[in-house]
Design a protein around this motif. Structure first.
Motif, PDB file in Angstrom:
ATOM      1  N   TRP A  44       0.914  -1.071   0.036  1.00  0.00           N
ATOM      2  CA  TRP A  44       0.015   0.079   0.020  1.00  0.00           C
ATOM      3  C   TRP A  44       0.755   1.297  -0.035  1.00  0.00           C
ATOM      4  O   TRP A  44       1.763   1.354   0.693  1.00  0.00           O
ATOM      5  N   PHE A  45       0.637   2.075  -0.981  1.00  0.00           N
ATOM      6  CA  PHE A  45       1.397   3.175  -1.159  1.00  0.00           C
ATOM      7  C   PHE A  45       0.564   4.448  -0.576  1.00  0.00           C
ATOM      8  O   PHE A  45      -0.477   4.767  -0.893  1.00  0.00           O
ATOM      9  N   PRO A  46       0.961   5.320   0.390  1.00  0.00           N
ATOM     10  CA  PRO A  46       0.474   6.503   1.071  1.00  0.00           C
ATOM     11  C   PRO A  46       0.395   7.387  -0.044  1.00  0.00           C
ATOM     12  O   PRO A  46       0.973   7.528  -1.209  1.00  0.00           O
ATOM     13  N   PRO A  47      -0.444   8.628   0.167  1.00  0.00           N
ATOM     14  CA  PRO A  47      -0.539   9.796  -0.892  1.00  0.00           C
ATOM     15  C   PRO A  47       0.845  10.420  -1.154  1.00  0.00           C
ATOM     16  O   PRO A  47       1.823  10.543  -0.308  1.00  0.00           O
ATOM     17  N   GLY A  48       0.941  10.587  -2.405  1.00  0.00           N
ATOM     18  CA  GLY A  48       2.172  11.231  -3.091  1.00  0.00           C
ATOM     19  C   GLY A  48       2.944  10.268  -4.013  1.00  0.00           C
ATOM     20  O   GLY A  48       2.263   9.271  -4.405  1.00  0.00           O
ATOM     21  N   GLU A  49       3.924  10.728  -4.410  1.00  0.00           N
ATOM     22  CA  GLU A  49       4.875  10.008  -5.387  1.00  0.00           C
ATOM     23  C   GLU A  49       6.150   9.334  -4.595  1.00  0.00           C
ATOM     24  O   GLU A  49       6.535   9.635  -3.689  1.00  0.00           O
ATOM     25  N   TRP A  50       6.290   7.928  -5.002  1.00  0.00           N
ATOM     26  CA  TRP A  50       7.107   7.023  -4.226  1.00  0.00           C
ATOM     27  C   TRP A  50       8.038   6.307  -5.111  1.00  0.00           C
ATOM     28  O   TRP A  50       7.676   5.887  -6.293  1.00  0.00           O
ATOM     29  N   THR A  51       9.385   6.389  -5.010  1.00  0.00           N
ATOM     30  CA  THR A  51      10.364   5.868  -5.955  1.00  0.00           C
ATOM     31  C   THR A  51      11.221   4.729  -5.190  1.00  0.00           C
ATOM     32  O   THR A  51      11.539   4.798  -4.103  1.00  0.00           O
ATOM     33  N   ASP A  52      11.056   3.721  -6.126  1.00  0.00           N
ATOM     34  CA  ASP A  52      11.641   2.411  -5.573  1.00  0.00           C
ATOM     35  C   ASP A  52      13.211   2.515  -5.426  1.00  0.00           C
ATOM     36  O   ASP A  52      13.783   3.094  -6.225  1.00  0.00           O
TER      37      ASP A  52
END
Length: 617
Positions: free
Chosen positions: A448-456
């Motif tokens: 589950w990814f929280p709000p926003g942009e996430w980079t591996d």
């Protein structure tokens, strides 16, 4: 000290209610105000630890450290488990060593002197450890054998208050001696107990591992929390020695044999006095997942320093049974499946502590097959580079009461999914971690990814939240993601972390607009409590095809603060640039890693007292 409540007719009833709704961070700040701040540990506490329940000698430790150096795996802290102590009864110790899986080796439980066969020169051992850059911890069991040469003086100092206990007589392995225990609520007994540690305090870097598991030593005062009382005593003694190390102890240790302090148990001040360790666990996939949940859950009581036996203390036997249920706990029952070992190491890499420990078992990467051992070694090297970031988070926990590892609901209290994905957590504000806790070389992990942009962290792939994605995770990777715009300070790979401020920092900026910071102090002493520290802020701004990274001037000062520092800048997720400027001048030493879309800039040695700006177009 403490004062017991006077007797009265009827029960006391106290109610303290602090209500915050979903303002959890505010609650943690107030808990800090009420019960005290967590200390900032020595910098080396956040590197790689190794210990093992095994009677290693001083010579053995030199060989182990040499192997770490040859394998180019960092090592910062070692702990000596119980067998470094003097043996009381040779015949009893031989039987005990056979039972616990070390036949023919020394065995000791509660001796209050060194085993001079293993450590003929304890002071020299500490001198060697200090030259090797190692912090050293010593395991302590809180009882004393009536045959111990120091017993009579201790009983006299305690005013004759020590009593015999059958509970620990078996583990002390001396059929002719009584196992004598303390009541730490008695000031004389507490002083007598703490005085026993004198012989082990050679060198400046010793800390004590209170292994309060199997003795009837207690805190016999109504309403006084046993764990907090003794952990505070250790933390106070360490402070008097000038050491930042507090107690290294089980939180809730007094529960194990029903030592409830007459109703005085509570955990709400433990962050101020202790590093919590959670042994003795068994090696299973279920335990691995629960371990990741546990550290995040400890945030609810403001505990930033939770330490697990990485790889577990016990393990899984060939029949799939935890070795604690076996009649003879031999080493052959104590290695892990190779994929499970790797996943434990990966979890530890993003925990407050990466502490390899076991019951006579295999926890070193070169004890596993080439591929799996190589992956584990790579993650231990990664852990070594993370120390500046972790040290900064420890300072934040000290300052704000918000722990290093955080449950998702702490940052996203209004997101329903933040309460149901228990094994995910953030390390600080900007690093999202979703540990893998199932077998196999190529696992599909639901994140589950929280709000926003996430980079591996490992692939550079980007995800947008709130959303749930299923991700392929081969054994050499772990689901770790960084918030868009974040700037993470790390250090180059080193054999051991310096005790003081690092001379070189690697800044990794993930494309977007955001910020980060680096906390620095002298690494020893308590000047940081009176303002002896510096904070360097970082800012990243993205406009169109241009990115600007600003390294702020260090705010504050401390003894030993470097006037200049070498910087390497890594920008993740950008196109190959046309121009790169450092303070308005063309940068030298550029490298573009096309596969990960990462630009590496060698910014050189820059003054710490001045702002620097790197512009990428």
């Amino acid at each position: 000290g403490f004062a017991e409540r006077p007797e009265r007719d009827g029960a006391y009833q106290d109610l303290y209610l602090f209500a915050y709704g979903r303002e959890y961070e505010r609650g943690l700040r107030d808990l800090r105000t009420l019960t005290g701040a967590s200390p900032i540990l020595p910098r080396k506490a956040f590197g790689v630890w190794f210990s093992r329940w095994w009677p290693y000698s001083a010579s053995d430790w030199r060989d182990i450290v040499q192997r770490f150096r040859e394998e180019e795996v960092p090592l910062d802290t070692i702990s000596l488990d119980t067998d470094y102590k003097a043996v009381h009864d040779e015949a009893g110790a031989a039987v005990a060593a056979e039972v616990v899986g070390a036949p023919g080796e020394p065995y000791s439980w509660n001796g209050w002197d060194w085993n001079r066969d293993l450590f003929p020169d304890p002071e020299g051992f500490f001198d060697w450890a200090q030259r090797a850059g190692l912090e050293v911890g010593l395991n302590i069991h809180p009882s004393i054998n009536s045959n111990d040469p120091r017993f009579e003086e201790t009983q006299q100092a305690a005013g004759g208050g020590l009593t015999a206990s059958d509970g620990c007589r078996v583990v002390q392995a001396d059929p002719t001696g009584q196992c004598m225990v303390f009541d730490w609520a008695d000031p004389k007994q507490l002083d007598a107990y703490m005085s026993l540690h004198d012989v082990f305090e050679q060198g400046d870097n010793a800390f004590f591992w209170l292994d309060w598991c199997c003795e009837d030593t207690k805190v016999g005062a109504r309403g006084l929390t046993p764990d907090t009382w003794i952990n505070r005593a250790y933390a106070r003694r360490q402070r008097e020695r000038g050491s930042r190390w507090p107690a290294f102890s089980r939180t809730g240790g007094s529960y194990q044999l029903g030592f409830d302090g007459d109703g005085g148990n509570g955990i709400f001040a433990e962050h101020a006095y202790s590093i919590q360790f959670t042994g003795d666990t068994c090696g299973s996939w279920e335990m691995l997942e629960f371990t990741s949940e546990f550290t995040a859950a400890a945030a609810s009581v403001g505990q930033p320093y939770v330490s697990h036996d990485i790889g577990s203390f016990h393990s899984v036997s060939p029949s799939g049974v935890c070795d604690t249920s076996s009649p003879y706990l031999t080493p052959r029952f104590n290695s892990l499946p190779a994929d499970m070992y790797v996943r434990w190491i990966q979890l530890g890499t993003f925990q407050p502590f990466e502490r390899l420990h076991s019951h006579h078992g295999k926890r070193l990467p070169w004890e596993y097959p080439d591929r799996e051992g190589g992956i584990a070694a790579d993650f231990l090297r990664l852990r070594g580079t993370l120390v500046p970031y972790l040290y900064t988070l420890a300072a934040e926990a000290h300052r704000t009461g918000v722990p290093m590892v955080r449950p998702l609901y702490l940052s996203w209290p209004r997101q329903k999914a933040a309460y149901s994905n228990d094994s995910e957590f953030t390390l600080g504000d900007d690093v999202l971690v979703a540990p893998v806790a199932e077998p196999g070389d190529d696992v599909k992990k639901r994140v589950w990814f929280p709000p926003g942009e996430w980079t591996d962290w490992f692939t550079g792939e980007r995800y947008v939240g709130p959303s749930t994605e299923t991700i392929d995770v081969p054994l050499e990777r772990m689901p770790v993601f960084v918030r868009s715009g974040a700037v993470i300070p790390t250090q180059p790979e080193l054999p051991t972390t310096p005790a003081g401020p690092p001379k070189e920092i690697v800044l990794t900026a993930y494309a977007g607009s955001g910020r980060g910071s680096l906390y620095d102090d002298s690494g020893e002493g308590f000047a940081y409590e009176d303002g002896g520290y510096a904070i360097t802020g970082f800012k990243q701004r993205r406009r169109g095809n241009s990115s600007t990274i600003t390294i702020g001037a260090a705010r504050g000062s401390f003894a030993g603060e470097p006037a200049r520092r070498r910087w390497e800048l890594r920008l993740v997720g950008i196109a190959k640039p046309h121009a790169v400027l450092v303070n308005g001048r063309p940068a030298k030493g550029l490298d573009y890693e096309r596969g990960s879309r990462t630009l590496v800039v060698q910014a050189g040695r820059l003054p710490t007292g001045k702002r620097a700006r790197i512009t990428v177009r």
